[in-house]
Design an enzyme around this catalytic site. Structure first.
Site, PDB file in Angstrom:
ATOM      1  N   SER A   1       0.832  -1.219   0.000  1.00 19.36           N
ATOM      2  CA  SER A   1       0.000   0.000   0.000  1.00 19.36           C
ATOM      3  C   SER A   1       0.866   1.268   0.000  1.00 19.36           C
ATOM      4  CB  SER A   1      -0.914   0.007   1.232  1.00 19.36           C
ATOM      5  OG  SER A   1      -1.590   1.254   1.295  1.00 19.36           O
TER       6      SER A   1
ATOM      7  N   LYS B   1     -13.424  -4.376   2.164  1.00 18.25           N
ATOM      8  CA  LYS B   1     -14.303  -3.200   2.104  1.00 18.25           C
ATOM      9  C   LYS B   1     -15.772  -3.526   2.394  1.00 18.25           C
ATOM     10  CE  LYS B   1     -11.341  -0.611  -1.046  1.00 18.25           C
ATOM     11  NZ  LYS B   1     -11.203   0.070  -2.332  1.00 18.25           N
TER      12      LYS B   1
ATOM     13  N   ASP C   1     -13.809   6.319  -2.630  1.00 22.00           N
ATOM     14  CA  ASP C   1     -13.196   5.894  -3.902  1.00 22.00           C
ATOM     15  C   ASP C   1     -13.822   6.607  -5.110  1.00 22.00           C
ATOM     16  OD1 ASP C   1     -11.245   4.143  -2.968  1.00 22.00           O
ATOM     17  OD2 ASP C   1     -12.572   2.406  -3.003  1.00 22.00           O
TER      18      ASP C   1
ATOM     19  N   GLY D   1     -16.052  -3.463 -15.847  1.00 15.59           N
ATOM     20  CA  GLY D   1     -15.847  -4.104 -14.549  1.00 15.59           C
ATOM     21  C   GLY D   1     -17.058  -3.871 -13.662  1.00 15.59           C
ATOM     22  N   ALA D   2     -17.271  -4.810 -12.738  1.00 18.66           N
ATOM     23  CA  ALA D   2     -18.406  -4.684 -11.817  1.00 18.66           C
ATOM     24  C   ALA D   2     -17.996  -5.147 -10.420  1.00 18.66           C
ATOM     25  CB  ALA D   2     -19.592  -5.487 -12.337  1.00 18.66           C
TER      26      ALA D   2
ATOM     27  N   PRO E   1     -21.624 -11.143 -16.919  1.00 23.34           N
ATOM     28  CA  PRO E   1     -22.695 -10.155 -17.093  1.00 23.34           C
ATOM     29  C   PRO E   1     -23.608 -10.031 -15.883  1.00 23.34           C
ATOM     30  CG  PRO E   1     -22.473 -11.536 -19.049  1.00 23.34           C
ATOM     31  CD  PRO E   1     -21.586 -12.137 -18.013  1.00 23.34           C
TER      32      PRO E   1
ATOM     33  N   LEU F   1      -8.079   2.510 -13.470  1.00 24.14           N
ATOM     34  CA  LEU F   1      -7.946   2.719 -12.023  1.00 24.14           C
ATOM     35  C   LEU F   1      -6.605   2.230 -11.493  1.00 24.14           C
ATOM     36  CD1 LEU F   1     -11.445   1.909 -10.486  1.00 24.14           C
ATOM     37  CD2 LEU F   1     -10.633   3.932 -11.692  1.00 24.14           C
TER      38      LEU F   1
ATOM     39  N   TYR G   1      -2.606   1.802 -11.029  1.00 28.34           N
ATOM     40  CA  TYR G   1      -1.543   2.814 -11.034  1.00 28.34           C
ATOM     41  C   TYR G   1      -0.201   2.125 -10.785  1.00 28.34           C
ATOM     42  CZ  TYR G   1      -2.579   1.998  -6.160  1.00 28.34           C
ATOM     43  OH  TYR G   1      -2.834   1.370  -4.974  1.00 28.34           O
TER      44      TYR G   1
HETATM   45  P1  NDP Z   1     -12.425  -6.700  -7.908  1.00 29.14           P
HETATM   46  O1  NDP Z   1     -11.658  -7.968  -7.708  1.00 29.14           O
HETATM   47  O2  NDP Z   1     -13.517  -6.362  -6.961  1.00 29.14           O
HETATM   48  O3  NDP Z   1     -13.077  -6.723  -9.391  1.00 29.14           O
HETATM   49  C1  NDP Z   1     -12.305  -7.162 -10.479  1.00 29.14           C
HETATM   50  C2  NDP Z   1     -13.045  -6.875 -11.783  1.00 29.14           C
HETATM   51  O4  NDP Z   1     -12.154  -7.189 -12.861  1.00 29.14           O
HETATM   52  C3  NDP Z   1     -14.307  -7.695 -11.994  1.00 29.14           C
HETATM   53  O5  NDP Z   1     -15.258  -6.930 -12.679  1.00 29.14           O
HETATM   54  C4  NDP Z   1     -13.792  -8.857 -12.877  1.00 29.14           C
HETATM   55  O6  NDP Z   1     -14.783  -9.426 -13.694  1.00 29.14           O
HETATM   56  C5  NDP Z   1     -12.813  -8.103 -13.751  1.00 29.14           C
HETATM   57  N1  NDP Z   1     -11.814  -9.002 -14.334  1.00 29.14           N
HETATM   58  C6  NDP Z   1     -10.835  -9.678 -13.705  1.00 29.14           C
HETATM   59  N2  NDP Z   1     -10.110 -10.391 -14.596  1.00 29.14           N
HETATM   60  C7  NDP Z   1     -10.660 -10.181 -15.814  1.00 29.14           C
HETATM   61  C8  NDP Z   1     -10.362 -10.642 -17.137  1.00 29.14           C
HETATM   62  N3  NDP Z   1      -9.348 -11.474 -17.382  1.00 29.14           N
HETATM   63  N4  NDP Z   1     -11.114 -10.171 -18.162  1.00 29.14           N
HETATM   64  C9  NDP Z   1     -12.134  -9.311 -17.935  1.00 29.14           C
HETATM   65  N5  NDP Z   1     -12.477  -8.853 -16.702  1.00 29.14           N
HETATM   66  C10 NDP Z   1     -11.758  -9.276 -15.655  1.00 29.14           C
HETATM   67  O7  NDP Z   1     -11.312  -5.562  -7.975  1.00 29.14           O
HETATM   68  P2  NDP Z   1     -11.455  -4.006  -7.579  1.00 29.14           P
HETATM   69  O8  NDP Z   1     -12.686  -3.462  -8.194  1.00 29.14           O
HETATM   70  O9  NDP Z   1     -11.263  -3.853  -6.125  1.00 29.14           O
HETATM   71  O10 NDP Z   1     -10.149  -3.380  -8.273  1.00 29.14           O
HETATM   72  C11 NDP Z   1     -10.037  -3.297  -9.676  1.00 29.14           C
HETATM   73  C12 NDP Z   1      -8.811  -2.454 -10.050  1.00 29.14           C
HETATM   74  O11 NDP Z   1      -8.962  -1.138  -9.545  1.00 29.14           O
HETATM   75  C13 NDP Z   1      -7.491  -2.986  -9.483  1.00 29.14           C
HETATM   76  O12 NDP Z   1      -6.505  -2.819 -10.496  1.00 29.14           O
HETATM   77  C14 NDP Z   1      -7.214  -2.054  -8.320  1.00 29.14           C
HETATM   78  O13 NDP Z   1      -5.834  -1.927  -8.062  1.00 29.14           O
HETATM   79  C15 NDP Z   1      -7.794  -0.739  -8.846  1.00 29.14           C
HETATM   80  N6  NDP Z   1      -8.183   0.205  -7.792  1.00 29.14           N
HETATM   81  C16 NDP Z   1      -7.606   1.450  -7.795  1.00 29.14           C
HETATM   82  C17 NDP Z   1      -7.953   2.380  -6.848  1.00 29.14           C
HETATM   83  C18 NDP Z   1      -7.319   3.733  -6.894  1.00 29.14           C
HETATM   84  O14 NDP Z   1      -7.418   4.485  -5.892  1.00 29.14           O
HETATM   85  N7  NDP Z   1      -6.686   4.111  -7.986  1.00 29.14           N
HETATM   86  C19 NDP Z   1      -8.951   2.095  -5.796  1.00 29.14           C
HETATM   87  C20 NDP Z   1      -9.518   0.761  -5.880  1.00 29.14           C
HETATM   88  C21 NDP Z   1      -9.128  -0.147  -6.850  1.00 29.14           C
HETATM   89  P3  NDP Z   1     -15.670 -10.688 -13.183  1.00 29.14           P
HETATM   90  O15 NDP Z   1     -16.793 -10.081 -12.370  1.00 29.14           O
HETATM   91  O16 NDP Z   1     -16.114 -11.336 -14.425  1.00 29.14           O
HETATM   92  O17 NDP Z   1     -14.764 -11.547 -12.336  1.00 29.14           O
END
Ligand code: NDP
Length: 291
Positions: A30, A81, A117, A141-142, A168, A233, A235
């Site tokens: 972090s 979270k 966020d 993404g979801a 989906p 998102l 970095y």
């Molecule tokens: P989650 O694990 O909650 O969600 C991951 C998402 O990525 C899901 O929608 C998942 O889809 C999708 N995904 C994963 N692998 C694939 C793939 N191969 N192809 C397509 N879709 C895929 O993660 P978070 O939402 O917590 O974090 C996501 C990103 O955001 C990370 O990179 C994290 O570092 C970044 N982040 C940055 C922040 C900032 O302050 N800049 C704050 C919070 C997060 P599925 O539902 O199908 O699995």
């Protein structure tokens, strides 16, 4: 060093120092400790911010114990979270709406959860002169971050919001929580749909694909408007999504600004004072350079 720290220098820990921190698993990576300790030093307030590695099964005990020990405020990161939100005595509307808390504020009764966020992303976009009001937005993404971001865009008054996800059903479930017209769930085929792509003002990659070896289906950036803004998102690491956007001549920004602003909003919630954003930005840039 004891006594008030000079501007930009670490303030020494003493009997009155307030303790803040971040709960996560893992948490060693972090950048928040570097950023928040720079903030406390620059603000001249006696606060210290530490990482707390907490396994999922220990979250309730950690939150209770840190409250009992007088900890003044906490951030929460992956994977806690949603569980943290359930353990709070109350939730601010942003955390209630998306069912996840990234910031815990101390109250007399216990931890109150908020989520900075989504607002952090909006503040970062504002620095790039992007205002979400009346705009057409595609979120890819979801997961946890997409939920907070989607709710922020509906609050800010985006005109059209499309949530596209590999699975989906998760996009459908997220859209159902938004309770708005002009919000649609989709699968990733939308990334190759010229009609949709041509309408967008903003594309946000909220997936974790930039971190993994797996990648998103290729987006046909040639079908997007020339002034579309593309944001990942993620970095601190190269993003294929942003590289493709830049190659197509589109504006592209990573998640550093979101990280900065979600942290600045948390600092303000804990201390009741505006965050020293310049010092936080410098500390964050230095931390990213040393990754
Ligand atoms: P989650 O694990 O909650 O969600 C991951 C998402 O990525 C899901 O929608 C998942 O889809 C999708 N995904 C994963 N692998 C694939 C793939 N191969 N192809 C397509 N879709 C895929 O993660 P978070 O939402 O917590 O974090 C996501 C990103 O955001 C990370 O990179 C994290 O570092 C970044 N982040 C940055 C922040 C900032 O302050 N800049 C704050 C919070 C997060 P599925 O539902 O199908 O699995």
């Amino acid at each position: 060093m004891s006594g008030p720290g000079r501007r930009g220098m670490a303030v020494g820990v003493r009997g009155t120092t307030r303790v803040y921190g971040i709960l996560g698993d893992p948490v060693a990576h972090s950048l928040s400790p570097a950023m928040q300790n720079a903030a406390f030093a620059a603000a001249g307030s006696s606060g210290v911010y530490v990482p707390f590695p907490v396994a999922a099964g220990d979250l309730a005990a950690a939150m209770e114990g840190l409250f009992a020990a007088g900890v003044a405020g906490l951030n929460v990161t992956v994977p806690h979270k949603e569980a943290a939100a359930r353990l709070c005595v109350a939730l601010r509307p942003r955390a209630r709406a998306c069912g996840a808390a990234n910031t815990l504020i101390r109250s007399a009764r216990g931890w109150v959860g908020d989520n900075t966020d989504g607002a952090g992303l909006l503040a970062s976009l504002a620095e790039h002169r992007f205002d979400g009001r009346g705009k057409n937005v595609l979120l890819i993404g979801a997961g946890g971050s997409a939920r907070s971001v989607a709710h922020a865009f509906t609050r800010t008054g985006a005109r059209l919001l499309i949530v596209a996800n590999r699975t989906p059903k998760r996009a459908v479930d997220l859209v159902a929580t938004l309770k708005r017209r002009d919000v649609y769930a989709a699968d990733l085929r939308v990334l190759a749909n010229p009609e949709v792509l041509g309408r967008l003002d903003l594309i946000v990659n909220c997936t974790s694909t930039s971190l993994a070896t797996a990648t998103l289906p290729t987006i046909r950036f040639a079908d997007t408007r020339r002034d579309v803004l593309c944001c990942d998102l993620m970095y601190g690491k190269p993003s294929r999504f942003l590289a493709q956007a830049r190659r197509a001549g589109r504006r592209a920004i990573d998640g550093t600004g979101m990280l900065l602003h979600q942290g600045a909003l948390a600092f303000a919630l804990w201390t009741g004072t505006a965050a020293p954003i310049g010092a936080m930005r410098r500390a964050l840039r230095a931390a990213i350079r040393s990754l």
